[in-house]
Design an enzyme around this catalytic site. Structure first.
Site, PDB file in Angstrom:
ATOM      1  N   GLY A  46       0.161   4.066  -1.449  1.00 26.37           N
ATOM      2  CA  GLY A  46      -0.226   4.231  -2.838  1.00 26.37           C
ATOM      3  C   GLY A  46      -1.692   3.868  -3.002  1.00 26.37           C
ATOM      4  N   GLN A  51      -9.508   1.459  -7.149  1.00 31.95           N
ATOM      5  CA  GLN A  51      -9.676   0.936  -5.787  1.00 31.95           C
ATOM      6  C   GLN A  51     -10.807   1.639  -5.040  1.00 31.95           C
ATOM      7  OE1 GLN A  51      -5.198   1.170  -4.866  1.00 31.95           O
ATOM      8  NE2 GLN A  51      -5.863  -0.559  -3.639  1.00 31.95           N
ATOM      9  N   CYS A  94      -1.648  -4.833  -0.327  1.00 34.84           N
ATOM     10  CA  CYS A  94      -2.541  -3.968  -1.088  1.00 34.84           C
ATOM     11  C   CYS A  94      -3.741  -3.628  -0.218  1.00 34.84           C
ATOM     12  CB  CYS A  94      -2.989  -4.707  -2.353  1.00 34.84           C
ATOM     13  SG  CYS A  94      -4.127  -3.761  -3.376  1.00 34.84           S
ATOM     14  N   LEU A  95      -4.161  -2.363  -0.255  1.00 31.20           N
ATOM     15  CA  LEU A  95      -5.338  -1.975   0.523  1.00 31.20           C
ATOM     16  C   LEU A  95      -6.585  -2.719   0.058  1.00 31.20           C
ATOM     17  CD1 LEU A  95      -4.671   1.872   0.760  1.00 31.20           C
ATOM     18  CD2 LEU A  95      -4.485   0.190   2.615  1.00 31.20           C
ATOM     19  N   HIS A 136       2.902  -1.378  -9.213  1.00 33.42           N
ATOM     20  CA  HIS A 136       1.735  -1.978  -8.555  1.00 33.42           C
ATOM     21  C   HIS A 136       0.471  -1.143  -8.851  1.00 33.42           C
ATOM     22  CE1 HIS A 136      -0.218  -3.861  -4.818  1.00 33.42           C
ATOM     23  NE2 HIS A 136      -0.989  -2.818  -5.067  1.00 33.42           N
ATOM     24  N   GLU A 137       0.620   0.202  -8.754  1.00 32.32           N
ATOM     25  CA  GLU A 137      -0.553   1.065  -8.970  1.00 32.32           C
ATOM     26  C   GLU A 137      -0.964   1.076 -10.446  1.00 32.32           C
ATOM     27  OE1 GLU A 137      -1.977   1.748  -6.352  1.00 32.32           O
ATOM     28  OE2 GLU A 137      -0.305   1.592  -4.959  1.00 32.32           O
ATOM     29  N   HIS A 140      -3.100  -1.783 -11.243  1.00 32.55           N
ATOM     30  CA  HIS A 140      -4.510  -1.593 -10.857  1.00 32.55           C
ATOM     31  C   HIS A 140      -5.312  -0.996 -12.015  1.00 32.55           C
ATOM     32  CE1 HIS A 140      -4.993  -2.677  -6.655  1.00 32.55           C
ATOM     33  NE2 HIS A 140      -3.940  -1.975  -6.275  1.00 32.55           N
TER      34      HIS A 140
HETATM   35 ZN    ZN Z   1      -2.926  -2.206  -4.477  1.00 34.92          ZN
END
Ligand code: ZN
Length: 189
Positions: A46, A51, A94-95, A136-137, A140
């Site tokens: 995701g 991000q 998370c990235l 989660h997204e 963000h």
């Molecule tokens: Zn994330």
């Protein structure tokens, strides 16, 4: 399509609230395609536009596990319109918070309303990992990271380690060593 650098915490852009898109036009579709390519390369399941430093309410997902296979999903202006009373805990990563994982409690099922890649409004019922990932997204897009759901003590410890890791990465890059890929793509949201 283009690969874009993924911001890591603590970066002030990750704490900002993103703006809705007015319509899903060619620019938004290009953003979606670039985000999907960037997510696959990371690799992750995701990615949200902030991000990569774009403060627009756009997310992409693709969960490919034995029990859940979604294929690529593109969502503009996603919002949770219904959530179950039942909660579930999942170890999230998370990235933008590389190599750190923590249990986060969220509603087990949600219905998300969004504009798809063609600009058509859809309601999608999500459960399991997809429900976790979508929430989660969307977080963000509101400047919230999964570490904001855990204790301040643990959060600050992770942020300190990330700063240290960033300094080491900058030193590695200066000396020409390649960057690491996500170590645990299953959890990289
Ligand atoms: Zn994330």
């Amino acid at each position: 399509m283009a690969l874009l650098p993924i911001l890591t915490a603590p970066d002030p852009r990750l704490k900002k609230k993103s703006k809705p898109v007015e319509a899903v036009d060619d620019d938004v579709r290009r953003l979606m395609d670039d985000m999907l390519e960037t997510m696959y390369a990371a690799p992750g399941i995701g990615l949200a536009a902030p991000q990569i430093g774009v403060l627009k309410r756009v997310i992409v997902l693709d969960i490919d596990r034995e029990d859940v296979k979604t294929g690529p999903l593109f969502m503009a202006n996603p919002e949770v319109v219904e959530a179950s009373d039942e909660d579930v805990s999942y170890e999230e990563g998370c990235l933008s918070v590389p190599d750190h994982y923590s249990d986060v409690v969220r509603p087990a099922e949600v219905t998300v309303r969004f504009l798809d890649r063609d600009g058509k409004q859809q309601d999608m019922k999500c459960e399991g990992l997809l429900a976790t990932c979508v929430q989660h997204e969307i977080d963000h897009l509101d400047g919230i990271l999964f570490i904001d759901h855990i204790s301040a003590l643990k959060r600050n410890m992770i942020l300190r380690k990330l700063l240290k890791a960033r300094k080491e990465k900058e030193r590695d890059e200066a000396e020409g060593r390649p960057a690491d890929k996500a170590k645990d793509p299953e959890h990289a949201l």
